[in-house]
Scaffold this motif. Structure first.
Motif, short mmCIF file in Angstrom:
data_model
loop_
_atom_site.label_atom_id
_atom_site.label_comp_id
_atom_site.label_asym_id
_atom_site.label_seq_id
_atom_site.Cartn_x
_atom_site.Cartn_y
_atom_site.Cartn_z
N TYR A 36 22.85 -24.20 31.01
CA TYR A 36 23.00 -25.36 31.42
C TYR A 36 22.59 -26.41 31.45
N CYS A 37 20.93 -26.07 31.16
CA CYS A 37 19.95 -27.16 31.07
C CYS A 37 19.69 -26.97 29.63
N HIS A 38 19.47 -25.36 29.07
CA HIS A 38 18.69 -24.75 28.13
C HIS A 38 19.82 -25.35 26.46
N THR A 39 20.88 -25.89 26.15
CA THR A 39 21.99 -25.67 25.21
C THR A 39 22.29 -26.96 25.41
N PRO A 40 21.76 -28.15 23.35
CA PRO A 40 22.40 -29.21 24.40
C PRO A 40 23.77 -29.49 24.86
N MET A 41 24.39 -31.18 25.69
CA MET A 41 25.78 -31.17 25.81
C MET A 41 26.47 -32.16 24.47
N ARG A 42 27.39 -32.51 24.40
CA ARG A 42 28.01 -33.32 23.90
C ARG A 42 28.57 -34.22 25.00
N GLU A 43 29.21 -35.13 24.55
CA GLU A 43 29.29 -36.63 25.40
C GLU A 43 30.64 -35.69 26.32
N ASP A 44 31.61 -35.01 26.34
CA ASP A 44 32.59 -35.30 26.63
C ASP A 44 31.86 -33.82 28.31
N GLY A 45 30.60 -33.24 28.07
CA GLY A 45 29.77 -32.27 29.08
C GLY A 45 30.39 -30.99 28.51
N SER A 46 30.72 -30.38 27.45
CA SER A 46 30.63 -29.06 26.67
C SER A 46 29.45 -29.21 26.17
N LEU A 47 29.23 -27.65 26.52
CA LEU A 47 27.90 -27.75 25.76
C LEU A 47 28.16 -26.84 24.49
N MET A 48 26.98 -27.59 23.04
CA MET A 48 27.27 -26.99 21.87
C MET A 48 26.99 -25.51 21.73
N TRP A 58 16.53 -34.78 29.39
CA TRP A 58 16.38 -35.24 30.73
C TRP A 58 15.29 -36.70 31.51
N ARG A 59 16.15 -37.44 31.89
CA ARG A 59 15.42 -38.66 32.03
C ARG A 59 14.71 -38.40 33.62
N LEU A 60 13.83 -38.38 34.30
CA LEU A 60 13.50 -38.61 35.51
C LEU A 60 12.75 -40.01 35.81
N VAL A 61 13.37 -39.93 36.81
CA VAL A 61 12.11 -42.29 36.96
C VAL A 61 11.70 -41.45 38.37
N PRO A 62 10.40 -41.84 38.13
CA PRO A 62 9.28 -42.86 36.81
C PRO A 62 8.83 -41.23 35.93
N PHE A 63 9.38 -40.50 36.01
CA PHE A 63 8.40 -39.15 35.88
C PHE A 63 8.57 -39.34 34.13
N GLY A 64 9.48 -40.30 33.63
CA GLY A 64 9.15 -39.63 31.88
C GLY A 64 10.75 -38.69 31.76
N ASP A 65 10.53 -38.63 30.04
CA ASP A 65 11.53 -37.87 29.81
C ASP A 65 11.70 -36.04 29.27
N PHE A 66 11.92 -35.38 30.14
CA PHE A 66 11.75 -33.84 29.15
C PHE A 66 13.24 -33.34 28.68
N VAL A 67 12.33 -32.48 27.20
CA VAL A 67 14.12 -31.55 27.12
C VAL A 67 13.50 -30.78 27.67
N SER A 68 14.16 -29.84 26.96
CA SER A 68 14.28 -28.87 27.40
C SER A 68 14.04 -28.01 27.16
N TYR A 69 13.55 -26.69 26.55
CA TYR A 69 12.90 -26.44 26.25
C TYR A 69 13.41 -24.69 25.63
N ASN A 70 13.48 -24.12 23.78
CA ASN A 70 13.94 -23.73 22.78
C ASN A 70 13.67 -21.98 23.82
N LEU A 71 15.13 -21.48 23.98
CA LEU A 71 14.57 -20.43 24.87
C LEU A 71 15.02 -18.87 23.63
N THR A 72 15.36 -19.53 22.76
CA THR A 72 15.62 -18.16 21.70
C THR A 72 14.34 -17.06 21.36
N SER A 73 14.45 -16.27 20.56
CA SER A 73 13.23 -16.19 19.71
C SER A 73 12.16 -16.81 18.59
#
Lengths: 448, 203
Positions: A288-300, A311-326
């Motif tokens: 759900y989070c660890h795959t980039p998403m397209r404009e229509d909500g589908s995953l790449m 992801w942007r959490l106000v007011p904490f900042g911007d977080f990018v989901s980590y690469n889970l592959t090996s």
């Protein structure tokens, strides 16, 4: 005046109803399929999974283990027609009306009238030219062989002779199956049905349904038609055998049976941690989070589990989901198992910094049993390496942070969180893109 | 006298303002609580399943509890207060509001077996259908980015049933959740401007 001026369309509706009357009277009970109605209902109800173009590529499709049907191919699994033939209208209608058990296809008959469903079926048929050019070749279903010990024993012999165990396992549970990396015509990984769990048979679980699967095959999958390879009687025997090996579902079991089943499942999970880890990852929603998403909500899909959703959490900042592959450089390849488990259970990163409990729900994973955690980590280790360099989390600038915190603590305001479409990571061979250029199309939600 | 008041104001006001700003900056919002205060209660939640009389149902419900915890259902379905999740409203809904692409603003539903506001009025088939297909009893399809049902569709039917059994034995909490209401989909520019007033992630 018959038509009052404030109801300008009344005349139209009355005329339309009058014009429609002879047609309805002539056809009798069922109304003729209405192409416009079919199209509208398809767009509202079916397109989310099957895609607006009927290609089976709606936004959630890449997550589902049983992929939505690609209507443009014109091949369908659950038919009462010869292998390679298009299905009859009734086949399609039944699948839409009753749903496909155990899959995400709902029983639309519960919500939508039969006439409307027939219109939808007519519309679905327009996606493939096969329905214009070909006629369905229905199979002739002869008299069934009644289930008897002799028939079931003959079915078992047929099961062995036809080598069903190659894919389904000799016990029907896939334990000793040889062919485990099955693919359908679209190249999607699929799994052979567990034959001891009849409630997961998408095409139905009575002897006639099972017989039809042997007789017609599942087009588009490696399951062939056994017409010619087995006699009519053998296919019925086989169907009787499959019905006979079905085990009780948990909702009909008593305490001892449940104990037996659960200890058996736990043993299987220990013996085959990769399969169990895959199930955990696919059901806990890592993608759900660890795959980039397209404009229509589908995953790449080609960046599956490679992170990069911002992801942007106000007011904490911007977080990018980590690469889970090996991947060694950008993924989990350089992590030790202990580091990974520490993060998943305590939310403490490799460098010792602490994660927020949201959006990465490590507080939930703290409850994973250690065997399950091992299986999960083992599966993550087995993911093929994808280079996708993930930027560090970015904190908000001072004023935005203070303003956000003021709103959150003093004004008790709703603070939204956003998921951004697009890949915030840097793929191999691609120039570094500034993530500041990304814009959310709308807020994902907020904390009330 | 006048002079003293003046000086008190001149020194005192900035000090008060600075203290307030420092407090605002350093006060930990609920999210920076130490891990043990968070994951501990999270795992301790839920009803005492030992009370279930039928041993078969109890075993299934325990299985379901484990699935609910590891899937983090309460991440959305438990509302959050200043001190973290409101544990006395465990899985009683309302945790998050979501803006949908179909212009709806919707809220997480109450999963506890309360008749008026929770799942008690839904039959097994209806609950299982939501988990399997994302189709709500009123026939509306939930958006998968909000309620991630495709992952629950990957559960085996027996796992879905175990979750249902667990939800049926939660402590009923009367917590009324508003129905999905029409909202307005904001454009990119509006959404960004409204919250951050332009560039947010300055470094």
């Amino acid at each position: 005046m018959i038509f009052p001026p404030h109801r300008p369309f009344a005349r139209f509706f009355l005329l339309a109803a009058l014009a429609g009357f002879p047609v309805i009277a002539a056809v009798g009970k069922s109304k003729p399929a209405d192409p416009l109605l079919g199209k509208t209902v398809y767009a509202a109800r079916c397109a989310q999974c099957h895609g607006a173009g009927g290609k089976g590529d709606g936004p959630p499709s890449s997550i589902l283990n049983a992929r939505p049907r690609d209507f443009t191919s014109g091949t369908f699994e659950f038919r009462s027609t010869e292998s390679g033939s298009i299905p009859t209208d009734n086949d399609l209608f039944n699948s839409v009306k009753n749903g496909l058990h155990g899959s995400a296809m709902p029983d639309w008959g519960h919500f939508v009238s039969d006439d409307t469903l027939r219109s939808v079926v007519e519309f679905i048929k327009t996606f493939s030219p096969r329905f214009r050019n070909e006629k369905p070749k229905s199979v002739h279903v002869g008299a069934p062989v009644p289930a008897s010990p002799a028939s079931i024993a003959a079915g078992r012999r047929a099961f062995e002779r036809l080598q069903c165990g190659k894919c389904h396992g000799n016990d029907g549970e896939g334990t000793d199956a040889i062919a485990t990396d099955l693919k359908d015509d679209g190249g999607n990984a699929i799994t052979a049905t567990t034959l001891t769990e009849p409630w997961t048979f998408r095409g139905g679980s009575n002897a006639r349904d099972v017989y039809l699967r042997f007789r017609t095959g599942l087009d588009g999958t490696p399951m062939p038609s056994y017409k010619g390879a087995a006699t009519e009687a053998d296919m019925w025997n086989l169907a009787n055998y499959i019905v006979s090996i079905g085990r009780k579902p948990v909702w009909k079991m008593n305490e001892t049976e449940l104990k037996e089943l659960y200890s058996k499942l736990d043993r299987q999970h220990l013996e085959n941690p990769l399969a169990w880890g895959k199930y955990l990852v696919e059901t806990m929603g890592c993608g759900y989070c660890h795959t980039p998403m397209r404009e229509d909500g589908s995953l790449m899909e080609d960046l599956r589990y490679a992170g990069g959703q911002r992801w942007r959490l106000v007011p904490f900042g911007d977080f990018v989901s980590y690469n889970l592959t090996s991947d060694k450089a950008t993924g989990l390849g350089g992590w030790t198992d202990d580091e990974l488990k520490k993060l998943l259970t305590t939310g403490i990163r490799r460098d010792g910094s602490r994660m927020y409990p949201f959006p990465m729900p490590w507080i939930a994973y703290a409850g994973l049993k250690s065997d399950d955690m091992n299986a999960l980590v083992a599966y993550l280790r087995s993911l093929p390496a994808i280079y996708n360099k993930i930027p560090e989390p970015q904190t908000a600038n001072f004023f935005a942070y203070m303003w956000g915190k003021f709103r959150m603590l003093i004004l008790k305001d709703d603070l939204p969180f956003y998921a951004y479409p697009g890949n915030a990571g840097t793929e191999q061979g691609k120039p570094t893109t500034s993530i500041d250029g990304m814009r959310p199309h709308q807020p994902e939600g907020r904390r009330p | 006298m006048k002079n003293a008041l003046k000086w008190t104001l001149r020194v005192g006001l900035p000090v008060i303002v600075l203290l307030f700003l420092a407090l605002l900056y350093f006060i930990p919002p609920f999210m920076i609580a130490p891990p043990e205060t968070f994951s501990g209660p999270n795992l301790a939640q839920g009803p005492a399943l030992d009370d279930i009389k039928d041993p078969a149902v109890r075993m299934i419900a325990e299985r379901g509890k484990y699935i609910v915890v590891r899937t983090d259902c309460n991440g959305c379905h438990t509302s959050i207060g200043d001190k973290g999740p409101k544990w006395d409203e465990y899985l009683a809904g309302g945790g998050k509001a979501f803006y949908n692409q179909d212009s709806l603003e919707s809220y997480c539903r109450n999963l506890t077996p309360d008749y008026a506001t929770g799942l008690a009025r839904r039959n097994d088939e209806e609950v299982l259908r939501v988990l399997q297909t994302g189709l709500l009893p009123e026939g509306r399809q939930t958006n998968w980015r909000r309620m991630p049902w495709p992952f629950m569709a990957n559960w085996t039917p027996e796992d879905r049933y175990a979750v249902l059994m667990y939800l049926r034995h939660l402590k009923p909490v009367k917590h009324s959740i508003p129905d999905a209401k029409p909202g307005r989909v904001r454009t990119d520019a509006e959404a960004t401007e409204e919250i951050y007033g332009g560039d947010y992630a300055g470094h």
